[in-house]
Design an enzyme around this catalytic site. Structure first.
Site, short mmCIF file in Angstrom:
data_model
loop_
_atom_site.label_atom_id
_atom_site.label_comp_id
_atom_site.label_asym_id
_atom_site.label_seq_id
_atom_site.Cartn_x
_atom_site.Cartn_y
_atom_site.Cartn_z
N GLU A 104 41.14 -34.15 121.65
CA GLU A 104 41.19 -34.76 120.32
C GLU A 104 41.64 -33.74 119.29
OE1 GLU A 104 41.41 -37.00 118.31
OE2 GLU A 104 39.75 -38.41 118.21
N ASP A 105 42.16 -34.22 118.18
CA ASP A 105 42.52 -33.30 117.10
C ASP A 105 41.30 -32.87 116.31
OD1 ASP A 105 42.13 -35.84 116.03
OD2 ASP A 105 44.06 -35.94 115.00
N ASP A 108 35.14 -36.01 113.75
CA ASP A 108 34.68 -36.21 112.37
C ASP A 108 33.37 -37.00 112.40
OD1 ASP A 108 34.93 -36.20 109.54
OD2 ASP A 108 36.02 -38.09 109.53
N LYS A 136 34.07 -31.18 112.68
CA LYS A 136 33.56 -31.30 111.30
C LYS A 136 32.13 -31.82 111.41
CE LYS A 136 37.11 -33.15 108.29
NZ LYS A 136 37.59 -34.38 107.61
N VAL A 158 42.09 -32.65 106.18
CA VAL A 158 43.10 -31.68 106.62
C VAL A 158 44.27 -32.36 107.33
CG1 VAL A 158 41.49 -29.75 106.80
CG2 VAL A 158 41.79 -31.28 108.76
N ASP A 164 47.57 -36.17 110.57
CA ASP A 164 48.37 -36.85 109.54
C ASP A 164 47.54 -37.34 108.38
OD1 ASP A 164 47.01 -38.98 111.03
OD2 ASP A 164 48.28 -40.34 109.90
N ARG A 170 52.30 -34.36 110.13
CA ARG A 170 51.94 -33.95 111.49
C ARG A 170 52.74 -32.73 111.95
NH1 ARG A 170 48.84 -38.11 113.86
NH2 ARG A 170 49.38 -40.23 113.24
P1 IMP Z 1 35.97 -40.06 113.89
O1 IMP Z 1 35.87 -41.33 114.68
O2 IMP Z 1 35.44 -40.23 112.50
O3 IMP Z 1 35.39 -38.86 114.59
O4 IMP Z 1 37.49 -39.85 113.60
C1 IMP Z 1 38.31 -39.16 114.42
C2 IMP Z 1 39.74 -39.36 113.98
O5 IMP Z 1 39.88 -39.52 112.57
C3 IMP Z 1 40.53 -38.15 114.33
O6 IMP Z 1 41.04 -38.24 115.62
C4 IMP Z 1 41.61 -38.15 113.28
O7 IMP Z 1 42.69 -38.92 113.72
C5 IMP Z 1 40.98 -38.81 112.08
N1 IMP Z 1 40.53 -37.80 111.12
C6 IMP Z 1 39.26 -37.43 110.82
N2 IMP Z 1 39.22 -36.46 109.90
C7 IMP Z 1 40.51 -36.18 109.60
C8 IMP Z 1 41.14 -35.24 108.71
O8 IMP Z 1 40.52 -34.43 108.00
N3 IMP Z 1 42.51 -35.27 108.70
C9 IMP Z 1 43.25 -36.11 109.46
N4 IMP Z 1 42.70 -37.00 110.30
C10 IMP Z 1 41.34 -37.03 110.37
MG MG Z 2 43.06 -38.91 116.11
#
Ligand code: IMP
Ligand code: MG
Length: 184
Positions: A104-105, A108, A136, A158, A164, A170
């Site tokens: 994963e990138d 969050d 994060k 970010v 993105d 990207r």
């Molecule tokens: P989660 O389900 O909230 O953990 O979200 C994960 C996805 O949200 C990541 O794979 C990203 O694609 C996107 N994402 C979360 N935070 C950021 C950020 O700061 N910048 C860009 N994409 C983010």
């Molecule tokens: Mg993603």
């Protein structure tokens, strides 16, 4: 360097050099951990954000492995997750009895990976771990943790190195904090 993109960046959070060093280190660590694995290893990239990180990471992984991709949509064009995860591309390969490592990138809220882990669990892989470029932890909502991460980052939005905002940025070679006025 594209001037218009640069102007939207408040500051660089992780430089190109820092990315190279840490991603290589992570690839070596994963290789050590799986060196004696008896079962097949499959890295599953979560599109699209993973693509730059995964391409760099995989060239530092020295154990035999397969790669596959999934795509999910949960974000739309905002900067916070909608909370609902929809799978838009599923796996092509069977993962039964294999070691799965999600790539994963950024982790969050954790909603996406929590959902994906549960979604794949029923296919009975040998194990499931998560390798993310950035963690994060301050924003975590779902009960999920990164088994491997290269950087812990603060609560800021970010972009770059695959990440993105509204499908842009990207291709920046570093990770930068996006100016809030770009999305507010
Ligand atoms: P989660 O389900 O909230 O953990 O979200 C994960 C996805 O949200 C990541 O794979 C990203 O694609 C996107 N994402 C979360 N935070 C950021 C950020 O700061 N910048 C860009 N994409 C983010
Ligand atoms: Mg993603």
């Amino acid at each position: 360097m594209n001037k218009a993109m640069e102007q939207d960046i408040e500051r660089i959070l992780i430089t190109k050099e820092e990315l190279e060093e840490k991603v290589a280190e992570l690839g070596r660590k994963i290789s050590e951990d799986y060196a004696d694995a008896k079962e097949d290893i499959v890295f599953i990239g979560v599109l699209k954000g993973c693509f730059v990180f995964m391409a760099d990471l995989m060239r530092h992984v020295t154990v035999p492995c397969c790669m596959d991709f999934m795509a999910v949509s949960s974000y739309g064009s905002g900067t916070t997750s909608s909370g609902a995860v929809e799978i838009t591309k599923d796996l092509r390969e069977d993962i039964g009895g294999k070691h799965v490592i999600f790539v994963e990138d950024i982790l969050d809220s954790g909603v996406t990976l929590h959902y994906l882990k549960q979604y794949l669990q029923v296919r009975e892989p040998a194990s499931i771990r998560i390798a993310t470029l950035m963690d994060k932890p301050s924003r975590r909502k779902a009960d999920v943790h990164a088994d491997y991460f290269a950087f812990e980052v603060p609560d800021a939005f970010v972009v770059g190195y695959g990440l993105d905002y509204d499908e842009k940025y990207r291709n920046l070679p570093y990770v930068g904090i996006l100016k809030p006025e770009v999305y507010s």
